[in-house]
Design a protein around this motif. Structure first.
Motif, short mmCIF file in Angstrom:
data_model
loop_
_atom_site.label_atom_id
_atom_site.label_comp_id
_atom_site.label_asym_id
_atom_site.label_seq_id
_atom_site.Cartn_x
_atom_site.Cartn_y
_atom_site.Cartn_z
N LEU A 1 19.32 -31.29 -23.80
CA LEU A 1 20.12 -30.07 -23.90
C LEU A 1 21.60 -30.36 -23.65
O LEU A 1 22.47 -29.83 -24.34
N GLU A 2 21.88 -31.20 -22.67
CA GLU A 2 23.27 -31.55 -22.39
C GLU A 2 23.88 -32.31 -23.56
O GLU A 2 25.06 -32.13 -23.89
N ALA A 3 23.12 -33.19 -24.19
CA ALA A 3 23.63 -33.91 -25.37
C ALA A 3 23.94 -32.95 -26.50
O ALA A 3 24.94 -33.10 -27.21
N ALA A 4 23.10 -31.93 -26.69
CA ALA A 4 23.36 -30.95 -27.74
C ALA A 4 24.60 -30.12 -27.42
O ALA A 4 25.40 -29.81 -28.32
N ARG A 5 24.80 -29.77 -26.17
CA ARG A 5 26.00 -29.03 -25.79
C ARG A 5 27.24 -29.89 -25.97
O ARG A 5 28.31 -29.39 -26.36
N THR A 6 27.12 -31.18 -25.67
CA THR A 6 28.26 -32.08 -25.87
C THR A 6 28.65 -32.16 -27.33
O THR A 6 29.84 -32.28 -27.67
N ASP A 7 27.67 -32.08 -28.22
CA ASP A 7 27.95 -32.12 -29.65
C ASP A 7 28.50 -30.80 -30.18
O ASP A 7 28.80 -30.69 -31.38
N GLY A 8 28.61 -29.79 -29.33
CA GLY A 8 29.21 -28.53 -29.73
C GLY A 8 28.23 -27.49 -30.23
O GLY A 8 28.65 -26.48 -30.81
N ALA A 9 26.92 -27.67 -30.02
CA ALA A 9 25.93 -26.71 -30.48
C ALA A 9 25.94 -25.48 -29.57
O ALA A 9 26.10 -25.59 -28.36
N SER A 10 25.78 -24.32 -30.18
CA SER A 10 25.70 -23.08 -29.41
C SER A 10 24.35 -22.99 -28.71
O SER A 10 23.40 -23.69 -29.05
N GLU A 11 24.25 -22.07 -27.74
CA GLU A 11 23.01 -21.93 -26.99
C GLU A 11 21.87 -21.45 -27.88
O GLU A 11 20.73 -21.89 -27.74
N GLY A 12 22.17 -20.53 -28.79
CA GLY A 12 21.14 -20.08 -29.71
C GLY A 12 20.65 -21.18 -30.63
O GLY A 12 19.46 -21.30 -30.93
N ARG A 13 21.57 -22.02 -31.10
CA ARG A 13 21.19 -23.13 -31.96
C ARG A 13 20.39 -24.18 -31.18
O ARG A 13 19.45 -24.78 -31.72
N ILE A 14 20.74 -24.38 -29.92
CA ILE A 14 20.00 -25.34 -29.10
C ILE A 14 18.56 -24.87 -28.92
O ILE A 14 17.61 -25.65 -29.03
N PHE A 15 18.39 -23.57 -28.69
CA PHE A 15 17.03 -23.06 -28.52
C PHE A 15 16.23 -23.16 -29.81
O PHE A 15 15.07 -23.57 -29.81
N GLY A 16 16.86 -22.77 -30.93
CA GLY A 16 16.12 -22.74 -32.19
C GLY A 16 15.86 -24.11 -32.78
O GLY A 16 14.80 -24.34 -33.37
N ARG A 17 16.79 -25.04 -32.63
CA ARG A 17 16.67 -26.35 -33.28
C ARG A 17 16.17 -27.45 -32.36
O ARG A 17 15.63 -28.44 -32.84
N VAL A 18 16.38 -27.30 -31.06
CA VAL A 18 16.02 -28.37 -30.12
C VAL A 18 14.82 -27.97 -29.25
O VAL A 18 13.79 -28.65 -29.23
N ALA A 19 14.97 -26.87 -28.53
CA ALA A 19 13.94 -26.51 -27.55
C ALA A 19 12.68 -25.96 -28.21
O ALA A 19 11.56 -26.30 -27.81
N LEU A 20 12.84 -25.12 -29.22
CA LEU A 20 11.67 -24.47 -29.82
C LEU A 20 10.68 -25.47 -30.43
O LEU A 20 9.47 -25.33 -30.22
N PRO A 21 11.13 -26.49 -31.18
CA PRO A 21 10.14 -27.47 -31.67
C PRO A 21 9.42 -28.22 -30.55
O PRO A 21 8.23 -28.55 -30.69
N MET A 22 10.12 -28.50 -29.45
CA MET A 22 9.46 -29.17 -28.33
C MET A 22 8.44 -28.27 -27.64
O MET A 22 7.44 -28.76 -27.12
N MET A 23 8.67 -26.98 -27.66
CA MET A 23 7.78 -26.04 -27.00
C MET A 23 6.66 -25.54 -27.91
O MET A 23 5.82 -24.74 -27.47
N LEU A 24 6.64 -25.98 -29.15
CA LEU A 24 5.72 -25.41 -30.13
C LEU A 24 4.25 -25.52 -29.71
O LEU A 24 3.49 -24.54 -29.85
N PRO A 25 3.76 -26.67 -29.20
CA PRO A 25 2.34 -26.70 -28.78
C PRO A 25 2.01 -25.68 -27.69
O PRO A 25 0.95 -25.05 -27.73
#
Length: 297
Positions: A187-211
């Protein structure tokens, strides 16, 4: 003269690398026997429903056997007459499918927020959710009906969907899974790259939480599909009934028309099929996810 004690080595012909045989305890069969008894206890009613769905209304009460009859197609035709049963099945699919998806999304978003963000009152909110897990859903049906009656939403599809979107147990599971499956470094790496919180949840966290969200969806789907009291209280139009309430109305009519009991039984049997199919499909998904995770690791 002092006798010198000499130790004589004992010869052991056993191979030290060979595994030692463990002596089986007399009660080693007990857990297996308990599991078998539990399986028979759970599957016996299902086997009776399968057998009873093939019998006519007259033979249903005269003989109690598991031997199949020859009236399955006749009962299925009686059940399909008018098409109202299949309308109830579609309603149940709508309530359980849409409610399960919305509940899984809300649970994932709420659980992710509680797991990865620090804000005042976070602990209080989580404790309230834990208390909500302990409250039976039956006790909330009447208060929910009174609230929705105030805004004129009773006897609508929303009256069944809205109360099932928020699941305290689903949020609890999502919170635990998000804390374990979503690393803070990612999450910190995504914020460093300038991703918004909504984009982090939808593109990063949600796939990891899918199971974990699939598990929440399965639990909520089964709970909504089997729910009886909430739609029974909320709905008065037969066309909006789920299959549980619809079969209950047929069962009440069976007191005056005994032939309807065989129709109710085959309706119960068909209503189980979507749950079995969903479980098998999601079980396959879990296995594929575990295999892909091991390959990626």
């Amino acid at each position: 003269m002092t006798a010198l004690a000499t130790s004589v080595p004992v010869r052991d012909d056993r191979d030290p690398a060979a595994p030692r045989r463990r002596s089986r305890r007399p009660t080693a069969w007990l857990p297996t026997a308990v599991l078998l008894i539990g399986a028979v206890y759970c599957l016996l009613p299902v086997a009776w429903v399968v057998a009873a769905s093939t019998k006519s209304g007259s033979s249903l009460f005269t003989t109690f056997t598991f031997a199949p009859g020859g009236d399955f197609l006749t009962n299925l035709g009686d059940l399909s007459e008018g098409g109202v049963y299949w309308k109830w099945m579609l309603n149940s699919l709508l309530y359980a499918g849409a409610g399960g998806l919305l509940s899984a999304f809300v649970s994932g978003l709420s659980g992710y927020t509680l797991a990865k963000y620090r804000f005042p009152g976070r602990g209080v909110i989580f404790n309230v959710l834990l208390a909500g897990v302990l409250v039976p859903g039956v006790t909330l049906a009447i208060p929910q009906y009174l609230l929705l009656a105030k805004v004129g939403m009773t006897d609508t599809y929303w009256a069944v969907l809205l109360p099932n979107i928020l699941s305290p147990y689903g949020i609890y599971l999502a919170r635990i899974y998000a804390a374990a499956a979503v690393p803070d470094t990612v999450l910190e790496a995504a914020r460093t790259d300038g991703a918004s919180e909504g984009r982090i949840f939808g593109r990063v966290a949600l796939p990891m939480m899918l199971p974990g969200l699939v598990t929440v969806f399965l639990f909520q789907f089964v709970a909504i599909w089997n729910n009886f009291l909430l739609p029974f209280v909320m709905l008065s139009d037969d066309d909006k009934f789920p299959v549980t309430v619809g079969l209950f109305t047929l069962l009440n009519q069976g007191q005056t028309v005994p032939a309807l009991y065989s129709v109710v039984i085959i309706g119960v049997l068909i209503s189980i099929v979507p749950l079995i199919a969903l479980f098998l499909l999601l079980q396959r998904y879990w296995r594929l996810d575990l295999v892909s995770g091991s390959v990626k690791g």
